[in-house]
Enzyme design. Structure first.
Site, PDB file in Angstrom:
ATOM      1  N   LYS A 122       0.868  -1.182   0.000  1.00  0.00           N
ATOM      2  CA  LYS A 122       0.000   0.000   0.000  1.00  0.00           C
ATOM      3  C   LYS A 122       0.898   1.223   0.000  1.00  0.00           C
ATOM      4  CE  LYS A 122      -4.447   0.826   0.176  1.00  0.00           C
ATOM      5  NZ  LYS A 122      -5.566  -0.073  -0.178  1.00  0.00           N
ATOM      6  N   ASP A 162      -7.151   4.237  -4.306  1.00  0.00           N
ATOM      7  CA  ASP A 162      -7.761   4.080  -2.979  1.00  0.00           C
ATOM      8  C   ASP A 162      -8.358   5.459  -2.676  1.00  0.00           C
ATOM      9  OD1 ASP A 162      -7.780   1.992  -0.577  1.00  0.00           O
ATOM     10  OD2 ASP A 162      -7.432   3.933   0.343  1.00  0.00           O
TER      11      ASP A 162
HETATM   12  P1  NDP Z   1     -12.967   7.667  -2.500  1.00  0.00           P
HETATM   13  O1  NDP Z   1     -11.890   8.669  -2.298  1.00  0.00           O
HETATM   14  O2  NDP Z   1     -13.526   7.468  -3.854  1.00  0.00           O
HETATM   15  O3  NDP Z   1     -14.188   7.961  -1.511  1.00  0.00           O
HETATM   16  C1  NDP Z   1     -14.002   8.020  -0.144  1.00  0.00           C
HETATM   17  C2  NDP Z   1     -15.307   8.452   0.514  1.00  0.00           C
HETATM   18  O4  NDP Z   1     -15.198   8.317   1.911  1.00  0.00           O
HETATM   19  C3  NDP Z   1     -15.650   9.909   0.255  1.00  0.00           C
HETATM   20  O5  NDP Z   1     -17.029  10.074   0.292  1.00  0.00           O
HETATM   21  C4  NDP Z   1     -14.967  10.597   1.432  1.00  0.00           C
HETATM   22  O6  NDP Z   1     -15.508  11.864   1.758  1.00  0.00           O
HETATM   23  C5  NDP Z   1     -15.231   9.603   2.541  1.00  0.00           C
HETATM   24  N1  NDP Z   1     -14.130   9.688   3.517  1.00  0.00           N
HETATM   25  C6  NDP Z   1     -12.844   9.374   3.309  1.00  0.00           C
HETATM   26  N2  NDP Z   1     -12.104   9.598   4.412  1.00  0.00           N
HETATM   27  C7  NDP Z   1     -12.955  10.070   5.321  1.00  0.00           C
HETATM   28  C8  NDP Z   1     -12.807  10.482   6.657  1.00  0.00           C
HETATM   29  N3  NDP Z   1     -11.611  10.442   7.276  1.00  0.00           N
HETATM   30  N4  NDP Z   1     -13.912  10.916   7.306  1.00  0.00           N
HETATM   31  C9  NDP Z   1     -15.126  10.942   6.682  1.00  0.00           C
HETATM   32  N5  NDP Z   1     -15.327  10.562   5.417  1.00  0.00           N
HETATM   33  C10 NDP Z   1     -14.262  10.130   4.755  1.00  0.00           C
HETATM   34  O7  NDP Z   1     -12.358   6.300  -1.922  1.00  0.00           O
HETATM   35  P2  NDP Z   1     -12.875   4.809  -2.178  1.00  0.00           P
HETATM   36  O8  NDP Z   1     -14.349   4.784  -2.349  1.00  0.00           O
HETATM   37  O9  NDP Z   1     -12.008   4.204  -3.203  1.00  0.00           O
HETATM   38  O10 NDP Z   1     -12.490   4.124  -0.794  1.00  0.00           O
HETATM   39  C11 NDP Z   1     -13.408   3.993   0.296  1.00  0.00           C
HETATM   40  C12 NDP Z   1     -12.923   2.899   1.215  1.00  0.00           C
HETATM   41  O11 NDP Z   1     -12.903   1.650   0.504  1.00  0.00           O
HETATM   42  C13 NDP Z   1     -11.515   3.061   1.772  1.00  0.00           C
HETATM   43  O12 NDP Z   1     -11.460   2.508   3.067  1.00  0.00           O
HETATM   44  C14 NDP Z   1     -10.665   2.196   0.844  1.00  0.00           C
HETATM   45  O13 NDP Z   1      -9.488   1.764   1.477  1.00  0.00           O
HETATM   46  C15 NDP Z   1     -11.618   1.042   0.592  1.00  0.00           C
HETATM   47  N6  NDP Z   1     -11.379   0.249  -0.604  1.00  0.00           N
HETATM   48  C16 NDP Z   1     -11.254   0.823  -1.830  1.00  0.00           C
HETATM   49  C17 NDP Z   1     -11.065   0.029  -2.946  1.00  0.00           C
HETATM   50  C18 NDP Z   1     -10.996   0.600  -4.322  1.00  0.00           C
HETATM   51  O14 NDP Z   1     -10.851  -0.190  -5.265  1.00  0.00           O
HETATM   52  N7  NDP Z   1     -11.096   1.902  -4.523  1.00  0.00           N
HETATM   53  C19 NDP Z   1     -10.938  -1.437  -2.842  1.00  0.00           C
HETATM   54  C20 NDP Z   1     -11.169  -1.946  -1.509  1.00  0.00           C
HETATM   55  C21 NDP Z   1     -11.360  -1.116  -0.447  1.00  0.00           C
HETATM   56  P3  NDP Z   1     -14.669  13.187   1.350  1.00  0.00           P
HETATM   57  O15 NDP Z   1     -14.752  13.254  -0.131  1.00  0.00           O
HETATM   58  O16 NDP Z   1     -15.378  14.295   2.045  1.00  0.00           O
HETATM   59  O17 NDP Z   1     -13.276  12.975   1.855  1.00  0.00           O
HETATM   60  O1  2IT Z   2      -7.952  -1.753  -0.657  1.00  0.00           O
HETATM   61  C1  2IT Z   2      -7.913  -2.228  -1.811  1.00  0.00           C
HETATM   62  O2  2IT Z   2      -8.061  -3.434  -2.025  1.00  0.00           O
HETATM   63  C2  2IT Z   2      -7.691  -1.303  -2.930  1.00  0.00           C
HETATM   64  N1  2IT Z   2      -7.608  -0.098  -2.707  1.00  0.00           N
HETATM   65  C3  2IT Z   2      -7.549  -1.826  -4.329  1.00  0.00           C
HETATM   66  C4  2IT Z   2      -6.147  -2.300  -4.573  1.00  0.00           C
HETATM   67  C5  2IT Z   2      -5.843  -2.680  -5.997  1.00  0.00           C
HETATM   68  O3  2IT Z   2      -4.663  -2.980  -6.222  1.00  0.00           O
HETATM   69  O4  2IT Z   2      -6.718  -2.711  -6.853  1.00  0.00           O
END
Ligand code: NDP
Ligand code: 2IT
Length: 449
Positions: A122, A162
């Site tokens: 990561k 992420d």
């Molecule tokens: P994005 O940046 O697309 O969206 C994140 C969302 O969560 C936004 O709405 C953001 O609000 C909110 N958020 C983030 N941090 C905070 C915080 N500290 N407090 C309150 N709200 C928060 O990220 P993703 O959707 O990609 O990721 C969301 C979660 O899913 C994370 O935990 C990530 O690790 C996990 N994840 C992502 C994957 C991927 O493929 N993208 C795969 C597996 C897991 P704001 O815009 O106001 O910050």
């Molecule tokens: O938390 C996760 O699994 C991710 N942010 C996606 C990682 C990836 O390599 O697609």
């Protein structure tokens, strides 16, 4: 094993999130260690909690007004036991070494569950893209890649998105990598469709979470249809979680960002979700604007003291936290139970505190842990790597079918491994044990490296 945890804490006493994830993991694999003394003898745990490599670097960049900023960049390469390092990049002001290490540790076992040959890593930076122009984000990404490029490669380490890193950032990062290396390769996943990306990668994490939830419900003779769902976040994962719930006939009541949440009792339907996608992905606006368009919905700003906006007190059947770590506390979990929630499927990484998980256990809430439930994202990243190396691309249906099959396999594996250790129906134990056994046995095969 207690010694392994104590040593890990003693070495880096300030890394709270990393300790949290290590403790949760080590506790559930205790029965494996008891059955396999060779893991203790060969210090598999002690090796797993120490990253193979950590890269910390300076990222200097210039804003649109000519002001100079310096951020800190990270890449933690945790384990390459079963494949090249793989895992996302997070750009968020809260990023520090503890957060990147916890995410990298989770990623090792999540990737192991996907059935694909992927190691775990990561990275990211304490850069806040919010409020920055496209050109500022581009300059930041270029400065970040100006150092990261020498550590990654399509067979070495393959980053992805992420929090704060989506299609726009992956584009700028890829462009800079290509320029510096003079090589067009699949060094990042989540790429644009015209330049090596995979269909379904944007949807994959959210779709996979609901495929996993549907499997969990199916075991109890239930379906997604007709159920009321609480979803947090409004980014990539939350959007496609909501989309799949709608496809399967469920009702989505909430979404949020770091400023507040919205509650729409009528349900967020496809047209409303399209509005949210445009708001978040194109205009980069705040979730509060949903209520300007749909005034029957309620907007609740974040608690100024908490700095957070829990939405877990509304009556519902199921919940998917899809924002960030530790967003469901013990108190939130009690609200969920009191509101009638019977299933929690983790979308974000480590969104539930240990206290929250204890409450779910006590009340027999169906609980899908992140490393199993959100593995669809990295799984389709793995499929993107396969397509890149074959120099071809699969159809939407083909990728979605493979994603669905992978999630079903993960669900089955969790149940089988849990049962093999007398923990029937315990997805946390099953996911941790299955993820661990594959990595640990590869480490034994490969000697002390
Ligand atoms: P994005 O940046 O697309 O969206 C994140 C969302 O969560 C936004 O709405 C953001 O609000 C909110 N958020 C983030 N941090 C905070 C915080 N500290 N407090 C309150 N709200 C928060 O990220 P993703 O959707 O990609 O990721 C969301 C979660 O899913 C994370 O935990 C990530 O690790 C996990 N994840 C992502 C994957 C991927 O493929 N993208 C795969 C597996 C897991 P704001 O815009 O106001 O910050
Ligand atoms: O938390 C996760 O699994 C991710 N942010 C996606 C990682 C990836 O390599 O697609």
């Amino acid at each position: 094993m207690e010694q392994a945890i104590a040593d890990c804490i003693g070495r880096d006493p300030e890394q709270r999130e990393f300790h949290q994830v290590v403790r949760e993991f080590l506790v559930s694999i205790r029965p494996v260690l008891d059955r396999h003394p060779e893991y203790r003898r060969l210090a598999v745990l002690e090796r797993l909690v120490e990253p193979e490599r950590m890269i910390l670097f300076r990222v200097p960049w210039m804003d649109d007004q000519g002001g100079v900023h310096v951020n800190r960049g990270y890449r933690v390469e945790m384990s390459s036991a079963i494949g090249p390092y793989k895992g996302g990049l997070r750009f968020h002001p809260s990023v520090n070494l503890s957060i990147i290490k916890f995410l990298a540790f989770e990623q090792v076992f999540k990737n192991s569950l996907t059935t694909l040959p992927l190691g775990g890593a990561k990275g990211g930076a304490d850069f806040d893209p919010k409020g920055r122009s496209d050109t500022e984000v581009m300059r930041f990404c270029q400065a970040f890649m100006a150092e990261l490029f020498r550590h990654i490669g399509e067979d070495t380490d393959v980053p992805a998105g992420d929090i704060g890193v989506g299609a726009r950032e992956i584009g700028y990062l890829f462009g800079m990598y290509k320029k510096l290396q003079n090589k067009f390769t699949g060094v990042l996943t989540g790429k644009g469709l015209d330049w090596g990306g995979s269909l379904i990668r944007p949807e994959s994490t959210g779709y996979g979470i609901i495929y996993f939830a549907a499997e969990m419900l199916g075991r109890c003779g239930e379906t997604v249809a007709g159920k009321r769902w609480l979803v947090s976040g409004s980014g990539n994962v939350a959007q496609f979680t909501a989309e799949k719930i709608l496809h399967l006939g469920g009702r989505v009541l909430t979404m949020s960002d770091s400023s507040g949440h919205i509650y729409d009792e009528e349900g967020i339907d496809a047209a409303k979700l399209a509005f949210i996608k445009e708001l978040k992905n194109v205009r980069r606006g705040r979730i509060r604007e949903y209520c300007d368009q749909y005034p029957q919905a309620v907007y609740v700003p974040a608690d100024p003291v908490l700095g957070w906006n829990p939405l877990w007190h509304y009556p519902a059947d199921c919940a998917v936290p899809a924002a960030t770590q530790n967003e469901i506390t013990g108190q939130d979990a009690r609200h969920l139970v009191a509101g009638g929630v019977r299933l929690v499927c983790e979308g974000a990484n480590m969104p539930s505190t240990p206290e929250a998980i204890a409450v779910f256990r006590e009340h027999a809430v169906l609980f899908g842990p992140a490393k199993a439930a959100n593995a669809g994202g990295v799984a389709v990243s793995g499929l993107e790597m396969v397509q890149d190396s074959m120099r071809m691309s699969w159809t939407r249906e083909e990728v979605d079918t493979r994603l669905h099959a992978i999630i079903r396999a993960i669900h089955r594996t969790c149940l089988d491994e849990a049962a093999a250790y007398g923990r029937e129906g315990d997805y946390v134990a099953g996911a941790n044990i299955a993820g661990f056994v594959k990595v640990a046995s590869a480490m034994l095969d490969q000697g002390l490296v």
